[in-house]
Design a protein around this motif. Sequence first.
Motif, PDB file in Angstrom:
ATOM      1  N   SER A 113       0.831  -1.199   0.000  1.00 43.27           N
ATOM      2  CA  SER A 113       0.000   0.000   0.000  1.00 43.27           C
ATOM      3  C   SER A 113       0.875   1.262   0.000  1.00 43.27           C
ATOM      4  O   SER A 113       0.609   2.213  -0.739  1.00 43.27           O
ATOM      5  CB  SER A 113      -0.911  -0.042   1.238  1.00 43.27           C
ATOM      6  N   LEU A 114       1.948   1.263   0.802  1.00 36.62           N
ATOM      7  CA  LEU A 114       2.853   2.430   0.805  1.00 36.62           C
ATOM      8  C   LEU A 114       3.506   2.604  -0.566  1.00 36.62           C
ATOM      9  O   LEU A 114       3.746   3.726  -1.026  1.00 36.62           O
ATOM     10  CB  LEU A 114       3.928   2.278   1.891  1.00 36.62           C
ATOM     11  N   ASP A 115       3.799   1.488  -1.244  1.00 37.92           N
ATOM     12  CA  ASP A 115       4.363   1.576  -2.604  1.00 37.92           C
ATOM     13  C   ASP A 115       3.384   2.285  -3.541  1.00 37.92           C
ATOM     14  O   ASP A 115       3.788   3.092  -4.379  1.00 37.92           O
ATOM     15  CB  ASP A 115       4.649   0.168  -3.164  1.00 37.92           C
ATOM     16  N   ILE A 116       2.096   1.976  -3.391  1.00 39.52           N
ATOM     17  CA  ILE A 116       1.094   2.628  -4.251  1.00 39.52           C
ATOM     18  C   ILE A 116       1.035   4.127  -3.944  1.00 39.52           C
ATOM     19  O   ILE A 116       0.993   4.954  -4.858  1.00 39.52           O
ATOM     20  CB  ILE A 116      -0.299   1.967  -4.076  1.00 39.52           C
ATOM     21  N   PHE A 117       1.079   4.477  -2.647  1.00 36.18           N
ATOM     22  CA  PHE A 117       1.114   5.904  -2.299  1.00 36.18           C
ATOM     23  C   PHE A 117       2.261   6.600  -3.012  1.00 36.18           C
ATOM     24  O   PHE A 117       2.114   7.692  -3.557  1.00 36.18           O
ATOM     25  CB  PHE A 117       1.285   6.083  -0.778  1.00 36.18           C
ATOM     26  N   ALA A 118       3.428   5.952  -2.987  1.00 41.68           N
ATOM     27  CA  ALA A 118       4.624   6.587  -3.567  1.00 41.68           C
ATOM     28  C   ALA A 118       4.522   6.638  -5.089  1.00 41.68           C
ATOM     29  O   ALA A 118       4.846   7.662  -5.706  1.00 41.68           O
ATOM     30  CB  ALA A 118       5.869   5.815  -3.137  1.00 41.68           C
ATOM     31  N   ALA A 119       4.054   5.562  -5.711  1.00 38.22           N
ATOM     32  CA  ALA A 119       4.085   5.486  -7.182  1.00 38.22           C
ATOM     33  C   ALA A 119       2.987   6.322  -7.834  1.00 38.22           C
ATOM     34  O   ALA A 119       3.179   6.845  -8.928  1.00 38.22           O
ATOM     35  CB  ALA A 119       3.941   4.019  -7.616  1.00 38.22           C
ATOM     36  N   ASP A 120       1.853   6.451  -7.180  1.00 36.93           N
ATOM     37  CA  ASP A 120       0.687   7.039  -7.856  1.00 36.93           C
ATOM     38  C   ASP A 120       0.357   8.470  -7.428  1.00 36.93           C
ATOM     39  O   ASP A 120      -0.687   9.000  -7.817  1.00 36.93           O
ATOM     40  CB  ASP A 120      -0.562   6.174  -7.615  1.00 36.93           C
ATOM     41  N   ASP A 121       1.194   9.082  -6.645  1.00 30.49           N
ATOM     42  CA  ASP A 121       0.933  10.445  -6.186  1.00 30.49           C
ATOM     43  C   ASP A 121      -0.493  10.559  -5.632  1.00 30.49           C
ATOM     44  O   ASP A 121      -1.280  11.449  -5.992  1.00 30.49           O
ATOM     45  CB  ASP A 121       1.143  11.428  -7.348  1.00 30.49           C
ATOM     46  N   VAL A 122      -0.816   9.615  -4.745  1.00 35.08           N
ATOM     47  CA  VAL A 122      -2.199   9.413  -4.305  1.00 35.08           C
ATOM     48  C   VAL A 122      -2.809  10.673  -3.673  1.00 35.08           C
ATOM     49  O   VAL A 122      -3.951  11.032  -3.968  1.00 35.08           O
ATOM     50  CB  VAL A 122      -2.249   8.222  -3.311  1.00 35.08           C
ATOM     51  N   LEU A 123      -2.023  11.373  -2.833  1.00 36.70           N
ATOM     52  CA  LEU A 123      -2.618  12.510  -2.120  1.00 36.70           C
ATOM     53  C   LEU A 123      -3.036  13.605  -3.103  1.00 36.70           C
ATOM     54  O   LEU A 123      -4.110  14.202  -2.969  1.00 36.70           O
ATOM     55  CB  LEU A 123      -1.647  13.066  -1.078  1.00 36.70           C
ATOM     56  N   ALA A 124      -2.204  13.841  -4.121  1.00 31.65           N
ATOM     57  CA  ALA A 124      -2.535  14.884  -5.106  1.00 31.65           C
ATOM     58  C   ALA A 124      -3.759  14.469  -5.917  1.00 31.65           C
ATOM     59  O   ALA A 124      -4.679  15.270  -6.139  1.00 31.65           O
ATOM     60  CB  ALA A 124      -1.339  15.129  -6.019  1.00 31.65           C
TER      61      ALA A 124
END
Length: 438
Positions: A334-345
């Motif tokens: 899940s943290l990898d997805i946060f990093a790869a997909d610019d989830v917060l933006a």
Amino acid sequence: MPPMPDNLVARSLASLWHPCTQMKQHASGELPLLGVARGKGAWLFDDKGRRYLDGISSWWVNLFGHCNPRINAALKDQLERLEHVMLAGFTHEPAVQLAERLSALTGGALGHCFYASDGASATEIALKMSFHFWRNAGRPEKQHFLCLEKGYHGETVGALAVTDIPLFRDAYGPLLRPATVMPTPDGRLAATPVEAALTAGSALEAYLERYHGQTAALIVEPLVQCAAGMAMHAPEYLRLARALCDRFEVHLICDEIAVGFGRTGTFFAHQQASIRPDFLCLSKGISAGYLPLSAVLTREDIYQAFYDDSTAAGFLHSHSYTGNALACRAALASLDIFAADDVLAVNGRRAESIVRGLAPLAERASVRHFRHRGMIFAFDVAADAAFGRRFHRAALEREVLLRPIGNTVYLMPPYIVDEAEIAHLCRVTGEALEAALP
Ligand SMILES: Cc1ncc(COP(=O)(O)O)c(C=O)c1O
């Protein structure tokens, strides 16, 4: 897997005791019970072939959809390596890497991570650590806890003692060690959210001036008291609470079990107040809704207070599944997805779209206090006490899972809803409102 039998719901009613439920309401049909056969993305599919858009992320845990291919792949890989090993006397890569990465997400400030399995056990751990810290520090009189009005921190006996929701708490009153309930900074209670924060901050100050000597910790849900019905407050309250806790030598426990992992728009909610807690409780979104996992992060000097020649001075708490390798691996994926997909933006844009979609509802006479923070959206409805159930049923009939808390309708969708799903969610919210109002 064999096909799901037709009578799954009947078997469930005969054999399971469902959480947070008066079982008789299922038996009488007052409360729907759905047999879920599978999930994909934002959708759940029942055993009758119907589908439901998961508008509340399955009790606020799911971040990247059901059966996410990236998390599934990581778990399959982990299954071939190690499923679980006890964490006393053993360690493993997923547990260590997750602790390192969570610490890095606090800027290294909270560098010691203690794992457990559920949110309530994280609350228990933070309370016990605070209590035990003061004992180890030679100040055993500091043993009293403060919590907030309408706050919720879980259902186990210690967590319930700092929970102020009468429906969950009252039956067990005599079992609980009383905590002091401080006024909530709920932004709805004053002309502006900042004013509400200042009023609640003054009450906290007045209390601590008198009783700081016996107070161990204040526990808060930063920015959104979710179980209270998505009661939102201004970051000013957290800044005030932090300053007061520093001034009076009281620990600040941030329970980010529901609001961590991007839910309020920043990775952790407390970041919006530019503060750091002494204990940070995490769960729910930590494993993206895959497996039970929780963690308490704390500071070096708190850790050091337990680091001693005496075994009894150590933190001897444990759960069998502490640091489960599969759960930690899901969290890493899940943290990898946060990093790869610019989830917060991307969530920022998603949230704007949801706010636009819901905006017409805010105009309705029965709708009050339309509010949102990050990927949490809520409004209150002036209606009778049975409104929530009618709304829940009306939304299910239109292929959306939404479960109001009292008369507060809220949306907390997973971070993968696309524009078509957002449109469906917002349209059904309006239709269900229409259908549920008398
Ligand atoms: C803020 C908060 N703390 C603690 C909990 C308890 O977590 P769990 O249900 O995993 O025990 C919850 C659950 O809703 C929560 O919202």
